[in-house]
Enzyme design. Structure first.
Site, PDB file in Angstrom:
ATOM      1  N   GLY A 124       1.988  -4.384 -44.213  1.00  0.00           N
ATOM      2  CA  GLY A 124       3.328  -5.212 -44.067  1.00  0.00           C
ATOM      3  C   GLY A 124       3.380  -5.200 -42.376  1.00  0.00           C
ATOM      4  O   GLY A 124       2.709  -4.591 -41.737  1.00  0.00           O
ATOM      5  N   ASN A 125       4.273  -6.259 -42.073  1.00  0.00           N
ATOM      6  CA  ASN A 125       4.582  -6.541 -40.425  1.00  0.00           C
ATOM      7  C   ASN A 125       4.848  -5.202 -40.050  1.00  0.00           C
ATOM      8  O   ASN A 125       5.466  -4.040 -40.517  1.00  0.00           O
ATOM      9  CB  ASN A 125       5.527  -7.619 -40.593  1.00  0.00           C
ATOM     10  CG  ASN A 125       5.373  -8.203 -39.250  1.00  0.00           C
ATOM     11  OD1 ASN A 125       4.650  -8.122 -38.107  1.00  0.00           O
ATOM     12  ND2 ASN A 125       5.891  -9.611 -39.244  1.00  0.00           N
ATOM     13  N   ILE A 126       5.008  -5.296 -38.700  1.00  0.00           N
ATOM     14  CA  ILE A 126       5.574  -4.363 -37.629  1.00  0.00           C
ATOM     15  C   ILE A 126       6.918  -4.169 -38.110  1.00  0.00           C
ATOM     16  O   ILE A 126       7.861  -5.103 -38.309  1.00  0.00           O
ATOM     17  CB  ILE A 126       5.512  -4.533 -36.397  1.00  0.00           C
ATOM     18  CG1 ILE A 126       3.828  -4.869 -36.140  1.00  0.00           C
ATOM     19  CG2 ILE A 126       6.049  -3.351 -35.599  1.00  0.00           C
ATOM     20  CD1 ILE A 126       3.758  -5.557 -34.697  1.00  0.00           C
ATOM     21  N   ALA A 127       7.579  -3.053 -38.495  1.00  0.00           N
ATOM     22  CA  ALA A 127       9.034  -2.673 -38.839  1.00  0.00           C
ATOM     23  C   ALA A 127       9.444  -3.250 -39.931  1.00  0.00           C
ATOM     24  O   ALA A 127      10.483  -3.425 -40.286  1.00  0.00           O
ATOM     25  CB  ALA A 127       9.868  -3.017 -37.682  1.00  0.00           C
ATOM     26  N   SER A 128       8.450  -3.658 -41.031  1.00  0.00           N
ATOM     27  CA  SER A 128       8.803  -4.150 -42.079  1.00  0.00           C
ATOM     28  C   SER A 128       9.408  -2.916 -43.179  1.00  0.00           C
ATOM     29  O   SER A 128       9.850  -3.314 -44.341  1.00  0.00           O
ATOM     30  CB  SER A 128       7.513  -4.903 -43.138  1.00  0.00           C
ATOM     31  OG  SER A 128       6.369  -3.840 -43.058  1.00  0.00           O
ATOM     32  N   GLY A 129       9.154  -1.738 -43.068  1.00  0.00           N
ATOM     33  CA  GLY A 129       9.558  -0.678 -43.747  1.00  0.00           C
ATOM     34  C   GLY A 129       8.536   0.252 -44.621  1.00  0.00           C
ATOM     35  O   GLY A 129       8.670   0.888 -45.105  1.00  0.00           O
ATOM     36  N   LYS A 130       7.182   0.011 -44.071  1.00  0.00           N
ATOM     37  CA  LYS A 130       6.011   0.895 -44.375  1.00  0.00           C
ATOM     38  C   LYS A 130       6.326   2.242 -44.444  1.00  0.00           C
ATOM     39  O   LYS A 130       6.257   3.212 -45.459  1.00  0.00           O
ATOM     40  CB  LYS A 130       4.764   0.710 -43.851  1.00  0.00           C
ATOM     41  CG  LYS A 130       4.612  -1.144 -43.772  1.00  0.00           C
ATOM     42  CD  LYS A 130       2.911  -1.355 -42.843  1.00  0.00           C
ATOM     43  CE  LYS A 130       3.228  -0.975 -41.643  1.00  0.00           C
ATOM     44  NZ  LYS A 130       4.414  -1.722 -40.826  1.00  0.00           N
ATOM     45  N   THR A 132       9.170   3.959 -43.949  1.00  0.00           N
ATOM     46  CA  THR A 132      10.256   4.325 -44.925  1.00  0.00           C
ATOM     47  C   THR A 132       9.938   4.469 -46.333  1.00  0.00           C
ATOM     48  O   THR A 132      10.221   5.285 -47.240  1.00  0.00           O
ATOM     49  CB  THR A 132      11.385   3.214 -44.779  1.00  0.00           C
ATOM     50  OG1 THR A 132      11.559   3.402 -43.389  1.00  0.00           O
ATOM     51  CG2 THR A 132      12.819   3.879 -45.324  1.00  0.00           C
ATOM     52  N   GLU A 200      -0.574   4.278 -44.901  1.00  0.00           N
ATOM     53  CA  GLU A 200      -0.030   3.248 -44.079  1.00  0.00           C
ATOM     54  C   GLU A 200      -0.855   2.438 -43.463  1.00  0.00           C
ATOM     55  O   GLU A 200      -1.817   2.834 -42.681  1.00  0.00           O
ATOM     56  CB  GLU A 200       0.955   3.814 -43.107  1.00  0.00           C
ATOM     57  CG  GLU A 200       1.637   2.805 -42.321  1.00  0.00           C
ATOM     58  CD  GLU A 200       2.764   3.411 -41.466  1.00  0.00           C
ATOM     59  OE1 GLU A 200       3.756   2.702 -41.067  1.00  0.00           O
ATOM     60  OE2 GLU A 200       2.485   4.717 -41.000  1.00  0.00           O
TER      61      GLU A 200
HETATM   62  N1  ADP Z   1      15.496  -1.605 -46.128  1.00  0.00           N
HETATM   63  C1  ADP Z   1      15.834  -1.368 -44.706  1.00  0.00           C
HETATM   64  N2  ADP Z   1      17.003  -1.853 -44.387  1.00  0.00           N
HETATM   65  C2  ADP Z   1      17.417  -1.733 -43.164  1.00  0.00           C
HETATM   66  N3  ADP Z   1      16.640  -0.927 -42.090  1.00  0.00           N
HETATM   67  C3  ADP Z   1      15.466  -0.426 -42.568  1.00  0.00           C
HETATM   68  C4  ADP Z   1      14.879  -0.539 -43.953  1.00  0.00           C
HETATM   69  N4  ADP Z   1      13.905  -0.062 -43.893  1.00  0.00           N
HETATM   70  C5  ADP Z   1      13.523   0.608 -42.776  1.00  0.00           C
HETATM   71  N5  ADP Z   1      14.439   0.109 -42.206  1.00  0.00           N
HETATM   72  C6  ADP Z   1      14.225   0.691 -40.587  1.00  0.00           C
HETATM   73  O1  ADP Z   1      13.838  -0.262 -39.829  1.00  0.00           O
HETATM   74  C7  ADP Z   1      12.946   0.281 -38.765  1.00  0.00           C
HETATM   75  C8  ADP Z   1      11.484   0.211 -39.093  1.00  0.00           C
HETATM   76  O2  ADP Z   1      11.084   0.817 -40.281  1.00  0.00           O
HETATM   77  P1  ADP Z   1       9.888   1.595 -40.510  1.00  0.00           P
HETATM   78  O3  ADP Z   1       9.791   2.184 -41.676  1.00  0.00           O
HETATM   79  O4  ADP Z   1       9.401   2.419 -39.308  1.00  0.00           O
HETATM   80  O5  ADP Z   1       8.950   0.455 -40.747  1.00  0.00           O
HETATM   81  P2  ADP Z   1       7.266   0.288 -40.271  1.00  0.00           P
HETATM   82  O6  ADP Z   1       6.801   1.444 -40.699  1.00  0.00           O
HETATM   83  O7  ADP Z   1       6.717  -0.968 -41.357  1.00  0.00           O
HETATM   84  O8  ADP Z   1       7.019  -0.227 -38.876  1.00  0.00           O
HETATM   85  C9  ADP Z   1      13.247   1.979 -38.870  1.00  0.00           C
HETATM   86  O9  ADP Z   1      14.424   2.194 -37.782  1.00  0.00           O
HETATM   87  C10 ADP Z   1      13.954   2.143 -40.315  1.00  0.00           C
HETATM   88  O10 ADP Z   1      14.842   3.155 -40.454  1.00  0.00           O
HETATM   89  C1  LIG Z   2      -2.918  -1.283 -37.062  1.00  0.00           C
HETATM   90  C2  LIG Z   2      -2.515  -1.942 -35.924  1.00  0.00           C
HETATM   91  C3  LIG Z   2      -1.425  -1.843 -35.266  1.00  0.00           C
HETATM   92  N1  LIG Z   2      -1.097  -2.099 -34.058  1.00  0.00           N
HETATM   93  C4  LIG Z   2       0.214  -1.998 -33.536  1.00  0.00           C
HETATM   94  C5  LIG Z   2       1.255  -2.613 -34.195  1.00  0.00           C
HETATM   95  C6  LIG Z   2       2.594  -1.874 -33.787  1.00  0.00           C
HETATM   96  O1  LIG Z   2       2.958  -1.949 -32.680  1.00  0.00           O
HETATM   97  C7  LIG Z   2       1.860  -0.442 -34.170  1.00  0.00           C
HETATM   98  C8  LIG Z   2       1.955  -0.099 -35.609  1.00  0.00           C
HETATM   99  O2  LIG Z   2       3.571   0.296 -35.811  1.00  0.00           O
HETATM  100  P1  LIG Z   2       3.985  -0.191 -37.460  1.00  0.00           P
HETATM  101  O3  LIG Z   2       5.292   0.250 -37.197  1.00  0.00           O
HETATM  102  O4  LIG Z   2       3.508   0.743 -38.284  1.00  0.00           O
HETATM  103  O5  LIG Z   2       3.732  -1.418 -37.687  1.00  0.00           O
HETATM  104  O6  LIG Z   2       0.565  -0.410 -33.828  1.00  0.00           O
HETATM  105  C9  LIG Z   2      -1.868  -2.786 -33.520  1.00  0.00           C
HETATM  106  O7  LIG Z   2      -1.798  -3.268 -32.336  1.00  0.00           O
HETATM  107  N2  LIG Z   2      -3.235  -2.900 -34.125  1.00  0.00           N
HETATM  108  C10 LIG Z   2      -3.639  -2.580 -35.004  1.00  0.00           C
HETATM  109  O8  LIG Z   2      -4.565  -2.698 -35.661  1.00  0.00           O
END
Ligand code: ADP
Ligand SMILES: Cc1cn([C@H]2C[C@H](O)[C@@H](COP(=O)(O)O)O2)c(=O)[nH]c1=O
Length: 332
Positions: A124-130, A132, A200
């Site tokens: 999933g995208n960056i900050a998509s919730g992976k 979590t 992840e």
């Molecule tokens: N379903 C959700 N609703 C609101 N906030 C969330 C949710 N899932 C994750 N977050 C928050 O969003 C941010 C990014 O989540 P994270 O799990 O680190 O994403 P990823 O690992 O995909 O980058 C964190 O601060 C997390 O606590």
């Molecule tokens: C796999 C990969 C990741 N990145 C960057 C994108 C984000 O800034 C972080 C990973 O954080 P996330 O919250 O788990 O998405 O790393 C990149 O630039 N290139 C890559 O191949």
């Protein structure tokens, strides 16, 4: 275009990942205020005739992904010199190595040594919730969780190459992606201690999404793309980096942008919405439209724009499909 600042002070999550645990010390890239140049992507559709394996639909859960092809609105900022719309890398795209059979990964899948064990990648995208999501499933005893080796990307012998890349993608993109590829290979080939591994992302998304984005946006020269592609093809053909299931947390870029700001990772403060839109579009091309790269395992799509409580409900609804292949509704 400048990205919005984080709402609150940095809430860096360096220590929350399950990897090497290094601090982002010696960080020459982050927070310097230099003009950001995060890599963007242009759309694409070709080369795929050679690589496409089929368009069998993904297992889809929750709301459809409709309406998210809107990243083109940010095109003026997003498109680099490799151009826009259908003007894809096209003939310039280096194809797979001669003699590298396209079905090699699928073949190795069959001869994987640890046949009883299963590898599931959360994509999933960056900050998509992976992360979590992984934290949630880590509570299940039969599952081992491998988070992205982010700490390594932030500190390779004192260098924060994630930060450097966000400061100057044209200069440091190849450096980061070379190291990402190495560390992802290390993750894929690490001996398993549990029947099920949840990872992840993967070496596949690093290449098909992030490297591809750098290349299409003109921030990675073709020669660097070619070298990384040669490495990637060799790894695919000579090691077992196969995956049994991809769980795609499908989000809208705007939701990711809000979550990214909440998380407030120092290096990522320069990321604009357009970057998340470009990454989203590549994920969609790869896992939904099957428009460029082969996907050689089933894909479970979970709509992930919902709040935490709803997401936990969705994980429980899908637990059986995720963990038990016999109960999966559809395989590619
Ligand atoms: N379903 C959700 N609703 C609101 N906030 C969330 C949710 N899932 C994750 N977050 C928050 O969003 C941010 C990014 O989540 P994270 O799990 O680190 O994403 P990823 O690992 O995909 O980058 C964190 O601060 C997390 O606590
Ligand atoms: C796999 C990969 C990741 N990145 C960057 C994108 C984000 O800034 C972080 C990973 O954080 P996330 O919250 O788990 O998405 O790393 C990149 O630039 N290139 C890559 O191949």
């Amino acid at each position: 275009m400048a990205a919005e600042r984080c709402a609150a002070g940095p809430r860096d999550d360096a220590g929350s990942r399950g990897d090497a645990g290094a601090d982002p010390t010696g960080d020459p890239g982050a927070g310097t205020g230099a003009e950001p140049a995060p890599p963007q992507s242009a759309g694409a559709e070709e080369v795929m005739a050679r690589r496409r394996k089929g368009r069998a639909g993904a297992v889809r859960c929750g709301p459809a992904a409709a309406g998210w092809a809107m990243w083109r609105r940010g095109a003026a900022w997003a498109w680099g010199r490799r151009g826009a719309g259908t003007a894809v890398p096209g003939t310039a795209v280096p194809g797979p190595s001669a003699g590298a059979p396209l079905s090699a990964a699928a073949h190795k899948h069959l001869i994987k040594k640890d046949a009883g064990k299963r590898i599931i990648c959360i994509e999933g995208n960056i900050a998509s919730g992976k992360t979590t999501c992984l934290d949630y499933f880590a509570q299940t005893t039969s599952i081992e969780v491998l988070k992205e080796p982010l700490a390594k990307w932030r500190n390779v012998r004192g260098h924060n190459i994630l930060g450097l890349m966000y400061q100057d993608a044209s200069r440091w993109g190849i450096t980061l992606q070379t190291y990402v590829q190495l560390t992802m290979l290390e993750q894929h080939t690490r001996p398993m201690i549990s029947p099920i591994r949840m990872m992840e992302r993967s070496i596949h998304s690093a290449k098909h999404v992030f490297v591809e984005n750098l290349y299409r946006s003109g921030k990675m020269p073709e020669v660097d793309y070619a070298v990384l592609s040669e490495w990637f093809d060799w790894i695919q053909n000579n090691t077992d980096v196969s995956v049994d299931l991809i769980v795609y947390l499908q989000t809208s870029p705007k939701v990711c942008y809000e979550r990214l700001k909440t998380r407030c990772r120092e290096e990522e403060k320069v990321i604009p919405l357009e970057y998340l839109e470009a990454i989203h579009e590549l994920y969609e091309e790869w896992l939904i439209k099957r428009a460029l790269f082969e996907v050689s395992c089933p894909v479970l799509v979970i709509g992930a724009d919902h709040d935490m409580q709803k997401m936990v409900e969705k994980y429980e609804e899908n637990r059986d499909q995720i963990l038990n292949p016999a109960n999966r509704q559809r395989c590619l």
